[in-house]
Design an enzyme around this catalytic site. Structure first.
Site, PDB file in Angstrom:
ATOM      1  N   SER A  27      -3.559  -3.236  -0.076  1.00  0.00           N
ATOM      2  CA  SER A  27      -2.124  -3.265   0.199  1.00  0.00           C
ATOM      3  C   SER A  27      -1.746  -4.262   1.295  1.00  0.00           C
ATOM      4  O   SER A  27      -0.578  -4.636   1.410  1.00  0.00           O
ATOM      5  CB  SER A  27      -1.626  -1.868   0.572  1.00  0.00           C
ATOM      6  N   ASP A 248       3.020   4.587   9.979  1.00  0.00           N
ATOM      7  CA  ASP A 248       2.301   3.435   9.422  1.00  0.00           C
ATOM      8  C   ASP A 248       2.153   2.352  10.488  1.00  0.00           C
ATOM      9  O   ASP A 248       3.084   1.587  10.759  1.00  0.00           O
ATOM     10  CB  ASP A 248       3.045   2.887   8.206  1.00  0.00           C
ATOM     11  N   HIS A 251       0.294  -1.450   8.043  1.00  0.00           N
ATOM     12  CA  HIS A 251       1.015  -2.520   7.356  1.00  0.00           C
ATOM     13  C   HIS A 251       2.033  -3.141   8.306  1.00  0.00           C
ATOM     14  O   HIS A 251       2.171  -2.703   9.452  1.00  0.00           O
ATOM     15  CB  HIS A 251       1.669  -1.975   6.095  1.00  0.00           C
TER      16      HIS A 251
END
Length: 271
Positions: A27, A248, A251
């Protein structure tokens, strides 16, 4: 001193006329890919664009220049296969390489999933040669899997046609002691970068593994060394503002840090 050329989306598309670019990885590769698409769309907002999805691949084509940009999802680069005993991570097998090697630019990434355990781990056993193990030291497994990829580049990729880039190690920010804030357990309250140009926590061991493996490749491979510049951006993550409602710090926001990665990518493939 690194002085990347300022990203110019129109120039990027003109110089890569008719070319196929593929991001290959987890990702974080998707993050990198989405950033590039946003930069290009901002440069040519009226461009004719088509999209295509098949199996593990999403492709966006800028039709006026014949430039296609794809992302191929693979967590480890090496294969996971379903066998009678369960899902087996095969450290010496890359079957998807036949899909990759015909591209003009390949941007590889892997690291994020090598330490996944429990329900999120997508394999049950790991195989090296004829040995099938329940587990092994994850940094050793990473090195072995990456070495298989390196051998594949040397044996299967025509680097006179295809530019090969390895994205480097994208850091995460869950341990405040790494940036001299021992009380911080994530990036949730971080609003400024780390001051200075060095990261207190030092370089991750995974980057040393990447550099060691890349040094064994006989063909030209460019390391897009994003690690330190990204480590300094403890403020650059979505934190709680993301789609899965968790924290998160892995990312990156777009626009944000991946745009800088793409400036480096632009310099690497157009200079």
């Amino acid at each position: 001193m690194c002085n990347p050329v300022r990203f110019d989306g129109k120039d990027f598309l003109e110089k890569l006329e008719g070319k196929k670019i593929m991001f290959i990885g987890d990702s974080v590769s998707l993050n990198h890919y989405e950033s590039l698409l946003c930069l290009l769309h901002a440069a040519v907002p009226d461009a004719r664009i088509t999209t295509q999805t098949s199996n593990s691949t999403n492709t966006v084509t800028f039709e006026d220049h014949g430039v296609s940009i794809s992302v191929f999802q693979t967590h480890y680069l090496v294969d996971i296969e379903q066998e009678q005993i369960g899902r087996v991570l095969k450290l010496e097998s890359i079957k998807d390489g036949n899909t990759w090697k015909d591209m003009d630019v390949l941007v590889f990434n892997t690291w994020l999933w090598w330490y996944r355990r429990g329900p999120k781990q997508p394999w049950d056993y790991v195989q090296e040669g004829q040995s099938i193990l329940k587990d092994m030291d994850r940094m050793v497994a990473f090195q072995k899997g990456l070495t298989t990829w390196a051998k594949w580049v040397d044996s299967d990729v025509d680097t006179s046609k295809t530019t090969v880039i390895f994205q480097g190690i994208s850091p995460f920010h869950y341990h405040g002691e790494e940036w001299d804030e021992p009380g911080a357990t994530n990036c949730g309250k971080e609003t400024e970068p780390v001051s200075g140009s060095s990261y207190p926590g030092g370089s991750p061991l995974a980057l040393q593994v990447v550099e060691d493996v890349l040094s064994t490749i006989k063909k030209p491979v460019h390391l897009l060394n994003i690690t330190t510049l990204s480590q300094l951006r403890k403020d650059g993550h979505p934190s709680s503002y993301n789609g899965f409602k968790g924290m998160d710090c892995t990312h990156w926001c777009v626009a944000g840090v991946p745009d800088t990665w793409n400036e480096l990518l632009y310099t690497a493939i157009t200079s």
